[in-house]
Design an enzyme around this catalytic site. Sequence first.
Site, PDB file in Angstrom:
ATOM      1  N   ASP A  92       0.863  -1.176   0.000  1.00 49.22           N
ATOM      2  CA  ASP A  92       0.000   0.000   0.000  1.00 49.22           C
ATOM      3  C   ASP A  92       0.903   1.232   0.000  1.00 49.22           C
ATOM      4  O   ASP A  92       1.976   1.227   0.599  1.00 49.22           O
ATOM      5  CB  ASP A  92      -0.883  -0.042   1.255  1.00 49.22           C
ATOM      6  CG  ASP A  92      -1.914   1.072   1.280  1.00 49.22           C
ATOM      7  OD1 ASP A  92      -1.927   1.898   0.354  1.00 49.22           O
ATOM      8  OD2 ASP A  92      -2.698   1.118   2.242  1.00 49.22           O
ATOM      9  N   ASP A 271      -7.912  -7.442   1.109  1.00 43.51           N
ATOM     10  CA  ASP A 271      -7.040  -7.534   2.280  1.00 43.51           C
ATOM     11  C   ASP A 271      -7.743  -6.899   3.454  1.00 43.51           C
ATOM     12  O   ASP A 271      -8.641  -6.064   3.272  1.00 43.51           O
ATOM     13  CB  ASP A 271      -5.710  -6.826   2.044  1.00 43.51           C
ATOM     14  CG  ASP A 271      -5.861  -5.308   2.157  1.00 43.51           C
ATOM     15  OD1 ASP A 271      -5.448  -4.746   3.195  1.00 43.51           O
ATOM     16  OD2 ASP A 271      -6.424  -4.685   1.232  1.00 43.51           O
TER      17      ASP A 271
END
Length: 376
Positions: A92, A271
Amino acid sequence: MDFKLQHTAPGSKARAGEITTAHGKILTPIFMPVGTVGSVKAVHTHELHDAVHAQIILGNTYHLYLRPGMDIISRAGGLHKFNGWDGPILTDSGGFQVFSLSDNRKLTEEGAHFRSHIDGSHHLFTPEKVVDIQRTIGSDIMMALDECPPGLSDRSYARKSLDLTLRWMQRGWKHFNETQPLYGHSQAWFPIVQGCTFEDLRRESASRVAELGADGNAIGGLAVGEPAEVMYDMIDVVNEILPDNKPRYLMGVGTPVNILEAIDRGVDMMDCVMPTRNGRRGMLFTPEGTMNMRNKKWADDFRPIWEDGPSFVDRQYSRAYLRHLFISDEILAMQIASIHNLSFYLWLVGEARRHIIEGDFKTWKTDMVSRVGRRL
């Protein structure tokens, strides 16, 4: 990176596919365990392989940048060598973490200014810098820098936020294409759809994201305070526009029910910290519902945690023993629960894939939603 769409479920947008990265293949739909600082909390790397059956894990640009820092990661030869995980890694960009530092950050055209939660030092993330950081980390899939606005933002804020995210997206995409990987393996870059809960903004963002032609696309800014049904509506809106021949990644979602509903709407990758975070607090997810292992009802229940479960912990330890560990504040309780929950999540998406291929996903999903949402 390559993506092959293999099956679509009758009566549903659910898909089964295969992503090929430099560090291995990923069968979709897939859930990705979160390893924020380079480790999935309370779970050894060999357990991720052998017990959880993880195919890809996450790291986080914000946290790894601050600690241990890019000098250490670079000298180690990238995150794969630093943490010993030899499968695919997604990172990320840190946009959500900066968003969560609302009292210690400022967004400008240049980028996101913020103060470290560790020592208060000042830092700046630009779209270009987060590409460079993720080059140093060496992840197989890297994410664009975006702003993640609160789920119930008003239209004025959502409009300004999206415009900034789209300008950052163009700069990040340009810099990604002007730079090269550092460790001899290819890397992909995913732009992120934003737009809060406004359908027209989501459509505009999805169209702009699709136009880039990146290897995959992400859906961000959901599960941040809006009702679940609104989240599902936004997924439907976005997936009407995002291309079928690229993987779709729904960021930071969620509960087992959320995951099943997202798969039904055409999401390929998900996720969430929930299986490990909730597991460390004593909540177990199972095919029959959730169990609070601190409840007295489990004190003399000597059945396995999950008799037919895919992980050794499911069959080796009883519910009574796991409750005893939690009540005694034993670290082993958190490890067992984390392994169990992750293995359940991977089992769930694996079963979804199987039923997509076999053609009865819709019936199976309806039954599973009614089961996994219960409290035992």
